[in-house]
Design a protein around this motif. Structure first.
Motif, PDB file in Angstrom:
ATOM      1  N   TRP A  51     -72.765 -10.896  40.150  1.00  0.00           N
ATOM      2  CA  TRP A  51     -71.752 -11.338  41.101  1.00  0.00           C
ATOM      3  C   TRP A  51     -71.927 -12.821  41.448  1.00  0.00           C
ATOM      4  CZ3 TRP A  51     -73.177  -6.382  40.584  1.00  0.00           C
ATOM      5  CH2 TRP A  51     -72.138  -5.444  40.550  1.00  0.00           C
ATOM      6  N   ASP A  52     -70.870 -13.582  41.223  1.00  0.00           N
ATOM      7  CA  ASP A  52     -70.778 -14.986  41.643  1.00  0.00           C
ATOM      8  C   ASP A  52     -71.913 -15.856  41.114  1.00  0.00           C
ATOM      9  OD1 ASP A  52     -68.340 -14.500  43.146  1.00  0.00           O
ATOM     10  OD2 ASP A  52     -69.625 -13.310  44.452  1.00  0.00           O
ATOM     11  N   LEU A  53     -72.239 -15.690  39.851  1.00  0.00           N
ATOM     12  CA  LEU A  53     -73.284 -16.499  39.216  1.00  0.00           C
ATOM     13  C   LEU A  53     -72.702 -17.699  38.461  1.00  0.00           C
ATOM     14  CD1 LEU A  53     -75.415 -13.521  37.797  1.00  0.00           C
ATOM     15  CD2 LEU A  53     -75.816 -14.830  39.899  1.00  0.00           C
ATOM     16  N   ILE A  54     -71.380 -17.705  38.304  1.00  0.00           N
ATOM     17  CA  ILE A  54     -70.709 -18.789  37.576  1.00  0.00           C
ATOM     18  C   ILE A  54     -70.563 -20.015  38.489  1.00  0.00           C
ATOM     19  CG2 ILE A  54     -68.430 -19.452  36.688  1.00  0.00           C
ATOM     20  CD1 ILE A  54     -69.634 -17.698  34.642  1.00  0.00           C
ATOM     21  N   HIS A  55     -70.930 -21.200  37.964  1.00  0.00           N
ATOM     22  CA  HIS A  55     -70.857 -22.413  38.795  1.00  0.00           C
ATOM     23  C   HIS A  55     -69.652 -23.284  38.495  1.00  0.00           C
ATOM     24  CE1 HIS A  55     -74.644 -21.391  40.425  1.00  0.00           C
ATOM     25  NE2 HIS A  55     -75.231 -21.402  39.243  1.00  0.00           N
ATOM     26  N   ASN A  56     -69.262 -23.341  37.214  1.00  0.00           N
ATOM     27  CA  ASN A  56     -68.181 -24.264  36.836  1.00  0.00           C
ATOM     28  C   ASN A  56     -66.880 -23.512  36.582  1.00  0.00           C
ATOM     29  OD1 ASN A  56     -70.147 -26.330  36.773  1.00  0.00           O
ATOM     30  ND2 ASN A  56     -70.717 -25.699  34.698  1.00  0.00           N
ATOM     31  N   PRO A  57     -65.763 -24.093  37.019  1.00  0.00           N
ATOM     32  CA  PRO A  57     -64.468 -23.456  36.754  1.00  0.00           C
ATOM     33  C   PRO A  57     -64.255 -23.240  35.252  1.00  0.00           C
ATOM     34  CG  PRO A  57     -64.209 -25.317  38.251  1.00  0.00           C
ATOM     35  CD  PRO A  57     -65.625 -25.349  37.784  1.00  0.00           C
ATOM     36  N   ALA A  85     -57.331  -5.074  33.989  1.00  0.00           N
ATOM     37  CA  ALA A  85     -58.120  -6.269  33.629  1.00  0.00           C
ATOM     38  C   ALA A  85     -57.301  -7.543  33.819  1.00  0.00           C
ATOM     39  CB  ALA A  85     -58.613  -6.162  32.187  1.00  0.00           C
ATOM     40  N   GLU A  86     -55.956  -7.404  33.743  1.00  0.00           N
ATOM     41  CA  GLU A  86     -55.099  -8.582  33.893  1.00  0.00           C
ATOM     42  C   GLU A  86     -55.200  -9.180  35.305  1.00  0.00           C
ATOM     43  OE1 GLU A  86     -54.239  -5.509  33.336  1.00  0.00           O
ATOM     44  OE2 GLU A  86     -52.501  -4.839  34.476  1.00  0.00           O
ATOM     45  N   ILE A  87     -55.582  -8.365  36.271  1.00  0.00           N
ATOM     46  CA  ILE A  87     -55.572  -8.832  37.663  1.00  0.00           C
ATOM     47  C   ILE A  87     -56.971  -8.887  38.282  1.00  0.00           C
ATOM     48  CG2 ILE A  87     -55.112  -6.497  38.596  1.00  0.00           C
ATOM     49  CD1 ILE A  87     -53.494  -9.671  39.937  1.00  0.00           C
ATOM     50  N   SER A  88     -57.987  -8.400  37.581  1.00  0.00           N
ATOM     51  CA  SER A  88     -59.300  -8.266  38.225  1.00  0.00           C
ATOM     52  C   SER A  88     -60.133  -9.551  38.129  1.00  0.00           C
ATOM     53  CB  SER A  88     -60.079  -7.108  37.604  1.00  0.00           C
ATOM     54  OG  SER A  88     -60.581  -7.496  36.345  1.00  0.00           O
ATOM     55  N   ARG A  89     -61.153  -9.632  38.994  1.00  0.00           N
ATOM     56  CA  ARG A  89     -62.042 -10.804  38.979  1.00  0.00           C
ATOM     57  C   ARG A  89     -63.319 -10.531  38.183  1.00  0.00           C
ATOM     58  NH1 ARG A  89     -66.227 -11.342  42.803  1.00  0.00           N
ATOM     59  NH2 ARG A  89     -65.808 -13.454  43.456  1.00  0.00           N
ATOM     60  N   THR A  90     -63.199  -9.631  37.187  1.00  0.00           N
ATOM     61  CA  THR A  90     -64.375  -9.355  36.372  1.00  0.00           C
ATOM     62  C   THR A  90     -64.020  -9.310  34.896  1.00  0.00           C
ATOM     63  OG1 THR A  90     -66.303  -7.902  36.148  1.00  0.00           O
ATOM     64  CG2 THR A  90     -64.189  -6.833  36.505  1.00  0.00           C
ATOM     65  N   THR A  91     -65.029  -9.489  34.061  1.00  0.00           N
ATOM     66  CA  THR A  91     -64.907  -9.228  32.636  1.00  0.00           C
ATOM     67  C   THR A  91     -66.093  -8.349  32.273  1.00  0.00           C
ATOM     68  OG1 THR A  91     -65.253 -10.193  30.449  1.00  0.00           O
ATOM     69  CG2 THR A  91     -65.786 -11.624  32.306  1.00  0.00           C
ATOM     70  N   VAL A  92     -65.808  -7.118  31.872  1.00  0.00           N
ATOM     71  CA  VAL A  92     -66.878  -6.128  31.679  1.00  0.00           C
ATOM     72  C   VAL A  92     -67.538  -6.345  30.309  1.00  0.00           C
ATOM     73  CG1 VAL A  92     -67.429  -3.671  31.629  1.00  0.00           C
ATOM     74  CG2 VAL A  92     -65.556  -4.489  33.074  1.00  0.00           C
ATOM     75  N   LEU A  93     -68.842  -6.588  30.309  1.00  0.00           N
ATOM     76  CA  LEU A  93     -69.542  -6.868  29.052  1.00  0.00           C
ATOM     77  C   LEU A  93     -70.805  -6.022  28.950  1.00  0.00           C
ATOM     78  CD1 LEU A  93     -69.405 -10.780  29.158  1.00  0.00           C
ATOM     79  CD2 LEU A  93     -67.857  -9.271  27.910  1.00  0.00           C
ATOM     80  N   THR A  94     -71.113  -5.642  27.701  1.00  0.00           N
ATOM     81  CA  THR A  94     -72.388  -4.976  27.470  1.00  0.00           C
ATOM     82  C   THR A  94     -73.373  -6.029  26.992  1.00  0.00           C
ATOM     83  OG1 THR A  94     -71.206  -2.977  26.869  1.00  0.00           O
ATOM     84  CG2 THR A  94     -73.523  -3.076  26.244  1.00  0.00           C
ATOM     85  N   LYS A 135     -74.745  -2.999  31.160  1.00  0.00           N
ATOM     86  CA  LYS A 135     -73.297  -3.124  31.055  1.00  0.00           C
ATOM     87  C   LYS A 135     -72.816  -3.517  32.438  1.00  0.00           C
ATOM     88  CE  LYS A 135     -68.995  -0.948  29.788  1.00  0.00           C
ATOM     89  NZ  LYS A 135     -68.235   0.160  29.322  1.00  0.00           N
ATOM     90  N   LEU A 136     -72.398  -4.748  32.565  1.00  0.00           N
ATOM     91  CA  LEU A 136     -72.018  -5.257  33.888  1.00  0.00           C
ATOM     92  C   LEU A 136     -71.063  -6.427  33.698  1.00  0.00           C
ATOM     93  CD1 LEU A 136     -72.552  -5.064  36.971  1.00  0.00           C
ATOM     94  CD2 LEU A 136     -74.438  -6.664  36.663  1.00  0.00           C
ATOM     95  N   GLY A 137     -70.156  -6.567  34.626  1.00  0.00           N
ATOM     96  CA  GLY A 137     -69.166  -7.624  34.523  1.00  0.00           C
ATOM     97  C   GLY A 137     -69.687  -8.986  34.950  1.00  0.00           C
ATOM     98  N   ILE A 138     -68.978 -10.026  34.493  1.00  0.00           N
ATOM     99  CA  ILE A 138     -69.154 -11.352  35.085  1.00  0.00           C
ATOM    100  C   ILE A 138     -68.096 -11.408  36.196  1.00  0.00           C
ATOM    101  CG2 ILE A 138     -69.035 -13.842  34.731  1.00  0.00           C
ATOM    102  CD1 ILE A 138     -69.753 -13.443  31.822  1.00  0.00           C
ATOM    103  N   ASN A 139     -68.562 -11.181  37.419  1.00  0.00           N
ATOM    104  CA  ASN A 139     -67.647 -11.108  38.567  1.00  0.00           C
ATOM    105  C   ASN A 139     -67.628 -12.458  39.275  1.00  0.00           C
ATOM    106  OD1 ASN A 139     -67.245  -7.899  39.178  1.00  0.00           O
ATOM    107  ND2 ASN A 139     -69.250  -8.317  38.312  1.00  0.00           N
ATOM    108  N   SER A 140     -66.459 -13.094  39.308  1.00  0.00           N
ATOM    109  CA  SER A 140     -66.376 -14.363  40.048  1.00  0.00           C
ATOM    110  C   SER A 140     -64.907 -14.716  40.265  1.00  0.00           C
ATOM    111  CB  SER A 140     -67.055 -15.495  39.264  1.00  0.00           C
ATOM    112  OG  SER A 140     -66.197 -15.989  38.251  1.00  0.00           O
ATOM    113  N   ASP A 141     -64.650 -15.619  41.181  1.00  0.00           N
ATOM    114  CA  ASP A 141     -63.274 -16.070  41.379  1.00  0.00           C
ATOM    115  C   ASP A 141     -62.765 -16.838  40.160  1.00  0.00           C
ATOM    116  OD1 ASP A 141     -62.954 -14.881  43.809  1.00  0.00           O
ATOM    117  OD2 ASP A 141     -63.197 -16.713  44.999  1.00  0.00           O
ATOM    118  N   TYR A 142     -63.694 -17.482  39.441  1.00  0.00           N
ATOM    119  CA  TYR A 142     -63.284 -18.234  38.242  1.00  0.00           C
ATOM    120  C   TYR A 142     -62.869 -17.325  37.100  1.00  0.00           C
ATOM    121  CZ  TYR A 142     -65.633 -22.101  40.637  1.00  0.00           C
ATOM    122  OH  TYR A 142     -66.025 -23.037  41.547  1.00  0.00           O
ATOM    123  N   THR A 143     -63.295 -16.049  37.173  1.00  0.00           N
ATOM    124  CA  THR A 143     -62.958 -15.106  36.099  1.00  0.00           C
ATOM    125  C   THR A 143     -61.462 -14.771  36.106  1.00  0.00           C
ATOM    126  OG1 THR A 143     -65.155 -14.130  36.429  1.00  0.00           O
ATOM    127  CG2 THR A 143     -63.626 -12.880  35.085  1.00  0.00           C
TER     128      THR A 143
END
Ligand code: NAD
Ligand code: ZN
Length: 355
Positions: A124-130, A145-154, A159-167
């Motif tokens: 959660w919120d580990l991304i720094h750059n837009p 997935a079109e509207i969510s703030r995550t991208t689910v990756l294994t 298996k966990l998403g990159i969750n951020s506002d930039y996503t």
């Protein structure tokens, strides 16, 4: 504390709106040497849709394969390829496909501007750059997935998403015509992902009026699609997916998603079908939802695979249970605080043994 969440700022909806893509991308094209990358599900290779992509200048169609759900290693490969091909950062990443392709496009757009491996940012919120500007064009509906703030990756460990506002996407293009060629089983499984989002959100302890408003509309649309065979069902399913995603954005999913993540981690079961398999065993938790889901299955002649876990070792079953039980917010939404007393490891293992 209330969550202050961001949503996709630009949305276009309507049959044939794909034709407006070139116009929408015009304002991104400030330099003729800077490409736009169209991340396309390879199921469309050589198909009409591929021919309709508005390529210009140094643009590229990046075919992606989603036979396996996206892995962090695959994202790293695609990003390396783009960096080796172009001396400049692309002006846009456009994902065209189902949830897997939309997630790949999100992750690529993030990893073009953030150093290291995609695996470093699962959480959660580990991304720094837009991210690079990114847009999605779904060809399969249900995941949200079109509207969510995550991208689910294994990744190698989880298996966990990159969750951020930039996503979050900068633009989504919802053209119901693009759902036309989806095979029936896949259409059902991805659609049920949406239905299950709604049930889990609407029966959860995190529910508020915001989530309820979106969830109730989404589930009503799902009923029209899967029980009434409405003539405009593709339009309706596309909006159900969006509303379902908006509903869980302010609440959470529940037991079915937690358990299906365990299945997926150990067996590689895809998300939509994995949720269907799991949901069918959860009548104790979601009695009305499961009964309605079975009516939908009957209506569309869907049969689910059984005995998936029959040949698993005790250790593999235990790994499944660990993955599922690790998803605390999902259980807390489903069963409330003190959920651990109700959903013990033994109960989780028993559910898995029945699958
Ligand atoms: P998918 O993208 O994995 O695609 C499933 C199959 O359908 C693939 O074989 C694909 O090639 C095919 N397909 C897609 N569109 C088609 C079309 N128009 N015609 C014919 N075939 C088509 O399926 P999905 O259910 O949309 O997505 C599942 C993925 O989404 C999983 O990886 C899951 O983890 C992810 N997901 C993400 C979120 C999120 O919020 N980011 C939420 C839920 C699920
Ligand atoms: Zn889901």
């Amino acid at each position: 504390m209330y969550r202050n969440f961001k949503i996709v700022p630009n949305i276009i909806f309507g049959r044939g709106c794909f034709n407006q893509l070139d116009g929408i991308l015009q304002e991104r094209r400030t330099d003729p040497d800077t490409p736009i990358i169209f991340v396309l599900d390879d199921v469309f290779k050589g198909k009409t849709l591929e021919g309709r992509i508005p390529l210009r200048g140094k643009d590229m169609i990046l075919h992606v394969n989603v036979d396996d759900e996206p892995k962090t290693s695959y994202i790293d490969e695609l990003v390396t390829l783009l960096k080796e091909t172009y001396p400049v950062t692309p002006a846009g990443i456009i994902g065209i496909g189902g949830g897997s392709t939309m997630d790949i496009a999100k992750a690529v757009s993030l990893m073009l501007t953030n150093p290291g491996s995609a695996a470093d940012y699962q959480g959660w919120d580990l991304i720094h750059n837009p991210a690079v500007y990114h847009a999605a064009i779904p060809t399969l509906s249900g995941t949200g997935a079109e509207i969510s703030r995550t991208t689910v990756l294994t990744g190698p460990e989880k298996k966990l998403g990159i969750n951020s506002d930039y996503t979050l996407y900068d633009q989504i293009m919802l053209d119901p015509e693009l759902l036309a060629g989806v095979p029936k089983d896949q259409w059902f499984y991805s659609g049920m992902d949406c239905y299950i989002h709604d049930v889990e959100s609407l029966t959860g302890t995190f529910l508020n009026e915001f989530s309820r408003a979106y969830g109730e509309k989404s589930i009503e649309l799902c009923r029209q699609v899967f029980l009434e065979d409405h003539p405009e069902r593709d339009d309706k399913l596309m909006m159900a997916s969006y509303f379902g995603g908006m509903s869980i954005a302010y609440s959470q999913v529940g037991a079915c998603h937690a358990l299906s993540y365990g299945l997926s981690f150990v067996l590689g079961t895809h998300h939509g079908i994995g949720c269907c398999i799991t949901f069918d065993y959860l009548e104790e938790i979601y009695p009305q939802g499961v009964a309605e889901f079975r009516r939908m299955m009957d209506k569309h002649g869907i049969t689910l695979p059984r005995n998936l876990t029959a040949n698993l070792s005790a250790e593999e079953l235990d790994t499944m249970a660990t993955v599922a039980l690790g998803l605390t917010p999902l259980w807390e939404n489903c069963l409330g605080k003190g959920w651990e007393e109700q959903m013990t490891r033994e109960r989780v293992l028993e559910l898995y043994r029945r699958m």
